[in-house]
Design an enzyme around this catalytic site. Structure first.
Site, PDB file in Angstrom:
ATOM      1  N   GLY A  16       0.861  -1.378  -0.134  1.00 50.03           N
ATOM      2  CA  GLY A  16      -0.059   0.096   0.045  1.00 50.03           C
ATOM      3  C   GLY A  16       1.022   1.169   0.175  1.00 50.03           C
ATOM      4  O   GLY A  16       1.977   1.283  -0.406  1.00 50.03           O
ATOM      5  N   PHE A 119     -11.667  20.344   6.272  1.00 48.08           N
ATOM      6  CA  PHE A 119     -11.867  18.768   6.885  1.00 48.08           C
ATOM      7  C   PHE A 119     -12.101  19.177   8.386  1.00 48.08           C
ATOM      8  O   PHE A 119     -11.714  20.061   9.113  1.00 48.08           O
ATOM      9  CB  PHE A 119     -10.755  17.843   6.496  1.00 48.08           C
ATOM     10  CG  PHE A 119     -11.264  16.666   6.038  1.00 48.08           C
ATOM     11  CD1 PHE A 119     -11.465  16.443   4.853  1.00 48.08           C
ATOM     12  CD2 PHE A 119     -11.510  15.632   7.002  1.00 48.08           C
ATOM     13  CE1 PHE A 119     -12.086  15.069   4.318  1.00 48.08           C
ATOM     14  CE2 PHE A 119     -11.963  14.236   6.654  1.00 48.08           C
ATOM     15  CZ  PHE A 119     -12.065  14.248   5.247  1.00 48.08           C
ATOM     16  N   GLN A 240     -11.443   3.411  15.251  1.00 49.26           N
ATOM     17  CA  GLN A 240     -12.750   4.484  14.946  1.00 49.26           C
ATOM     18  C   GLN A 240     -13.898   3.757  14.310  1.00 49.26           C
ATOM     19  O   GLN A 240     -13.540   3.010  13.189  1.00 49.26           O
ATOM     20  CB  GLN A 240     -11.849   5.308  14.151  1.00 49.26           C
ATOM     21  CG  GLN A 240     -12.602   6.431  13.617  1.00 49.26           C
ATOM     22  CD  GLN A 240     -11.779   7.490  12.917  1.00 49.26           C
ATOM     23  OE1 GLN A 240     -11.290   7.367  11.853  1.00 49.26           O
ATOM     24  NE2 GLN A 240     -11.645   8.660  13.809  1.00 49.26           N
ATOM     25  N   HIS A 242     -17.324   4.296  11.998  1.00 46.44           N
ATOM     26  CA  HIS A 242     -18.222   5.341  11.385  1.00 46.44           C
ATOM     27  C   HIS A 242     -19.665   4.964  11.807  1.00 46.44           C
ATOM     28  O   HIS A 242     -20.002   3.636  11.782  1.00 46.44           O
ATOM     29  CB  HIS A 242     -17.880   5.311  10.062  1.00 46.44           C
ATOM     30  CG  HIS A 242     -18.533   6.300   9.220  1.00 46.44           C
ATOM     31  ND1 HIS A 242     -19.894   6.401   8.763  1.00 46.44           N
ATOM     32  CD2 HIS A 242     -18.031   7.493   8.494  1.00 46.44           C
ATOM     33  CE1 HIS A 242     -20.239   7.495   8.208  1.00 46.44           C
ATOM     34  NE2 HIS A 242     -19.247   8.174   7.839  1.00 46.44           N
ATOM     35  N   LEU A 252     -19.733   2.055   3.348  1.00 40.32           N
ATOM     36  CA  LEU A 252     -20.314   3.200   4.101  1.00 40.32           C
ATOM     37  C   LEU A 252     -21.323   4.412   3.437  1.00 40.32           C
ATOM     38  O   LEU A 252     -21.396   4.384   2.234  1.00 40.32           O
ATOM     39  CB  LEU A 252     -18.893   4.400   4.053  1.00 40.32           C
ATOM     40  CG  LEU A 252     -18.000   4.250   5.242  1.00 40.32           C
ATOM     41  CD1 LEU A 252     -17.130   5.763   5.363  1.00 40.32           C
ATOM     42  CD2 LEU A 252     -18.471   4.104   6.570  1.00 40.32           C
ATOM     43  N   GLU A 255     -21.692  10.946   5.614  1.00 37.68           N
ATOM     44  CA  GLU A 255     -22.782  12.003   6.536  1.00 37.68           C
ATOM     45  C   GLU A 255     -23.470  12.775   5.528  1.00 37.68           C
ATOM     46  O   GLU A 255     -24.389  13.423   6.223  1.00 37.68           O
ATOM     47  CB  GLU A 255     -21.574  12.702   7.141  1.00 37.68           C
ATOM     48  CG  GLU A 255     -21.311  12.313   8.720  1.00 37.68           C
ATOM     49  CD  GLU A 255     -19.965  11.573   8.949  1.00 37.68           C
ATOM     50  OE1 GLU A 255     -19.101  11.586   7.863  1.00 37.68           O
ATOM     51  OE2 GLU A 255     -19.460  11.424  10.235  1.00 37.68           O
ATOM     52  N   ARG A 286     -19.668  12.081  15.036  1.00 39.93           N
ATOM     53  CA  ARG A 286     -19.515  10.535  14.589  1.00 39.93           C
ATOM     54  C   ARG A 286     -19.667   9.764  15.900  1.00 39.93           C
ATOM     55  O   ARG A 286     -20.475   8.894  16.199  1.00 39.93           O
ATOM     56  CB  ARG A 286     -18.227  10.046  13.981  1.00 39.93           C
ATOM     57  CG  ARG A 286     -18.366  10.329  12.703  1.00 39.93           C
ATOM     58  CD  ARG A 286     -17.019   9.842  11.879  1.00 39.93           C
ATOM     59  NE  ARG A 286     -16.952  10.282  10.367  1.00 39.93           N
ATOM     60  CZ  ARG A 286     -15.991   9.999   9.666  1.00 39.93           C
ATOM     61  NH1 ARG A 286     -14.930   9.333   9.894  1.00 39.93           N
ATOM     62  NH2 ARG A 286     -16.073  10.494   8.617  1.00 39.93           N
ATOM     63  N   HIS A 353     -13.945   1.111  11.264  1.00 40.90           N
ATOM     64  CA  HIS A 353     -13.418   2.050  10.001  1.00 40.90           C
ATOM     65  C   HIS A 353     -11.642   1.988  10.121  1.00 40.90           C
ATOM     66  O   HIS A 353     -11.112   1.655   9.051  1.00 40.90           O
ATOM     67  CB  HIS A 353     -13.798   3.402  10.107  1.00 40.90           C
ATOM     68  CG  HIS A 353     -13.645   4.288   8.964  1.00 40.90           C
ATOM     69  ND1 HIS A 353     -13.918   3.738   7.772  1.00 40.90           N
ATOM     70  CD2 HIS A 353     -13.074   5.497   8.765  1.00 40.90           C
ATOM     71  CE1 HIS A 353     -13.399   4.678   6.916  1.00 40.90           C
ATOM     72  NE2 HIS A 353     -13.044   5.695   7.383  1.00 40.90           N
ATOM     73  N   ARG A 398      -8.190   9.151  15.204  1.00 43.59           N
ATOM     74  CA  ARG A 398      -7.456   9.631  14.262  1.00 43.59           C
ATOM     75  C   ARG A 398      -8.434  10.774  13.821  1.00 43.59           C
ATOM     76  O   ARG A 398      -9.457  10.762  13.537  1.00 43.59           O
ATOM     77  CB  ARG A 398      -7.322   8.745  13.138  1.00 43.59           C
ATOM     78  CG  ARG A 398      -6.668   9.051  11.917  1.00 43.59           C
ATOM     79  CD  ARG A 398      -6.461   7.933  10.904  1.00 43.59           C
ATOM     80  NE  ARG A 398      -7.624   7.434  10.447  1.00 43.59           N
ATOM     81  CZ  ARG A 398      -8.612   8.013   9.378  1.00 43.59           C
ATOM     82  NH1 ARG A 398      -7.811   8.894   8.564  1.00 43.59           N
ATOM     83  NH2 ARG A 398      -9.626   7.392   8.959  1.00 43.59           N
TER      84      ARG A 398
END
Lengths: 587, 77
Positions: A16, A119, A240, A242, A252, A255, A286, A353, A398
């Site tokens: 990755g 963000f 974390q 969602h 997902l 939002e 969240r 997530h 995060r």
């Protein structure tokens, strides 16, 4: 049985963003690098990252790395290591410009500079106005990054081993890491890849949960290998979630649906968010929404025959609004929930997530463990970066756009560190005589198992146990039960049986080996969560609703061999600036 | 040998959406595909995740029109 052996300067597991950024640094320095990946490199889970990469370039509004550092420390609920966070935020601009130079197609402003967008969680001036800090390539930033890095690596002659799975670490008596054993899927052969530096970049392990946004490949292979080799796993209780993943599949639902006026209902048709957040209602943050959903389910107000999900209603918005503003969502609902949201609500559940914990490292990417004298001794020859590592820049929670930054900054840093370390240790250490004993025993067990259980069945039990006992909102009795239940799952996983015993492309064997890794991650998560008697960041305890800095401002370390926990202090001292002392986290 | 396993593994992707759709497709259609369709599937699986997802969700059309028969099956999966 004689096992083939190959020698490299560095072996990297995982292709990755983190693994490929590190590989590039090493290959361009002229080192002989092997990168192993279960799937073709550009199909790594980095491709799913949409939001962007954070850097205080200040192209749109004034910005400063120190403000970014503050946001990250606060977002981490003060569990992040401030030396690593300073390191990351200070390097952000440089690594983004470097990606630009590599040819990554960032969106542009009219003046030609990199476009940036706002963000959540990013502020100006230490908690002031919204910052504009995310550099993006449309909503495909991870995709663009992965392709850019792959091309550069091909040019730099990085050697890819595609459809290879890492099996286990090789350590000698001193504890130094000397390489890995790995399985080539095509032939079913096991090989020793001997290396002066072994770097794990194997990504997350979201597949330990029944509801997960993670791709199927995210089985925590690096964490499993590290844990089996005696390396502790750090802060594994922090995951974390969602709030709105499609029930049963995890995809997902953004939002944006609630932003457009969609809202959540329980089985009585009640708009329950009004009780939990009277003002913000369905638009609360969240973690608040996720906890509310979990409470509704636990108190018996979930929907469906198993009363295990809630409904997201948006039909009142009308077909026009849905088609115009939320076409992607409608597609996802039809494809994955078999409902058309124009007529019917979408079944949703909080969905795992991102894994904040992982293999403990310092900000050079070196793995550190308390195995000799100090709590953070460098494990010679072993490095980890990206979601599989816990450096720890994300702490207990995060921030969006910090994960792509994490993988690039620390991928590069680990590459640089390996180059330095190899100057001091230019030779391969001899392999111990028993280098492959354990892994061969593990494979033989699977080969010879009689009357064992099916891998898929045990995998389902594991995911359901984690979801029910260690989800987004955690209850003392459920955790306690969860520790023994997941222990039972681990025993069943140690006795799985596969029908196909052939060598060539045996995916049943691969899936059994992946389950071994999922078990390590699940145990670490459950045991660590049961012990942490406070709520901090993503770890929310019903019985201990407050953060407790006196007792719990420390990192968890989980040791697989005896399922023991230990703790180490949070590094509150940054590299050059003043420490940000813990304060209540209010947005 | 093991063509089904190979194809299944190559349906492991970076995007969960694709993992799920491709798994459904494999369960439902793979055994019935002709030689030509198997070739088309291989071509589609070689696409990058986002390009393939865009085609499955009809946001993008394939440049090679011969891919349509298998793509339609993917879109319906």
């Amino acid at each position: 049985m004689a096992i083939a052996r190959r020698k490299f300067d560095a072996v990297i597991i995982g292709a990755g963003g983190a693994g490929m950024r590190a590989a590039l640094q090493l290959s361009e320095a002229g080192l002989k690098v092997a990168v192993l990946s279960k799937v073709f490199p550009t199909r790594s889970h980095t491709v799913a990252a949409q939001g962007g990469i954070a850097a205080a370039l200040g192209n749109v509004t004034e910005d400063n790395w120190h403000w970014h550092m503050y946001d990250t420390v606060k977002g981490s609920d003060y569990l992040g290591d401030q030396d690593a966070i300073e390191f990351m935020c200070r390097q952000a601009n440089e690594v983004v410009y470097e990606l630009e130079h590599f040819g990554m197609p960032f969106d542009r402003l009219e003046n030609g500079k990199i476009y940036q967008r706002p963000f959540g969680g990013q502020s100006q001036n230490f908690g002031g106005a919204q910052a504009t800090r995310s550099c993006a390539a449309a909503d495909r930033t991870g995709h663009a990054m992965l392709h850019t890095l792959y091309q550069r690596n091909v040019r730099a002659n990085t050697q890819f081993f595609i459809e290879w799975m890492g099996l286990d670490l090789i350590r000698d008596e001193q504890g130094d890491v000397l390489g890995v054993t790995a399985l080539e899927m095509e032939t079913g052969e096991v090989m020793v890849l001997q290396a002066k530096a072994t770097l794990f970049a194997t990504g997350g392990a979201g597949r330990i949960f029944h509801a997960s946004t993670n791709a199927f490949i995210n089985t925590g292979d690096g964490l499993g290998m590290a844990a089996r080799a005696g390396i502790p796993l750090e802060d594994m209780e922090f995951w974390q979630f969602h709030p709105t993943g499609v029930y049963g599949v995890g995809v997902l639902i953004s939002e944006a649906v609630r932003g457009e006026g969609g809202y959540l209902l329980n089985k009585d048709g009640e708009r329950f968010m009004q009780r939990y957040a009277p003002h913000a209602k369905d638009l609360a943050s969240r973690d608040v929404v996720s906890r509310a959903l979990t409470t509704e389910i636990k108190e018996g107000r979930g929907c469906g025959k198993d009363a295990d999900h809630l409904l997201l209603k948006l039909d009142h918005l009308g077909a026009d609004v849905i088609n115009m503003r939320l076409p992607g969502i409608r597609e996802i609902a039809i494809k994955f929930a078999q409902v058309d949201p124009i007529n019917e609500p979408i079944p949703v559940v909080p969905t795992a997530h991102y894994m904040m914990g992982g293999i403990p490292t310092n900000f050079h990417g070196q793995v550190v463990a308390p195995y000799k004298t100090g709590p953070e001794e460098v494990v010679q020859g072993f490095y980890a970066v990206g979601e599989c590592a816990c450096v720890s820049v994300h702490g207990a929670n995060r921030l969006g756009t910090n994960s792509l930054l994490d993988i690039i900054v620390f991928g590069r840093a680990a590459g640089n560190r390996i180059i330095e370390d190899l100057k001091k240790n230019p030779h391969h250490k001899p392999l111990p005589a028993d280098a492959t004993d354990k892994v061969l025993a593990r494979l033989a067990r699977l080969e010879n198992q009689k009357g064992g259980e099916n891998v898929a069945q045990v995998g389902t039990a594991l995911r359901k146990t984690m979801q029910a006992h260690c989800g987004v909102f955690r209850f003392a009795d459920m955790l306690k039960q969860g520790v023994s239940r997941i222990g039972e799952v681990a025993e069943r996983a140690a006795q799985t049986e596969i029908g196909d015993k052939s060598r060539v492309f045996n995916t049943a064997r691969i899936e059994a080996l992946e389950l071994d890794n999922l078990v390590e991650v699940a145990l670490a998560t459950m045991v660590s969560a049961e012990a942490r008697n406070e709520s901090r960041g993503a770890h929310a305890r019903d019985d201990f609703p407050q953060r407790d800095d006196d007792k719990w401002l420390k990192h968890t370390l989980y040791f697989s061999a005896d399922r023991r926990l230990d703790y180490k202090p949070v590094r509150l001292k940054p590299l050059t600036v003043e420490s940000f002392p813990p304060k209540p986290r209010v947005y | 040998m093991k063509e089904l396993e190979r194809a299944r593994w190559r349906c492991r992707r970076g995007l969960l959406e694709l993992d799920i759709v491709l798994q459904r497709f494999m369960d439902k259609h793979y055994q019935q595909l002709s030689e030509t369709e198997l070739q088309q599937l291989a071509t589609l699986l070689d696409l990058s995740d986002n390009d393939l997802w865009d085609m499955i969700t009809t946001r993008k059309e394939p440049e090679d029109a011969s891919l349509w028969p298998v793509l339609r099956l993917l879109q319906a999966a």
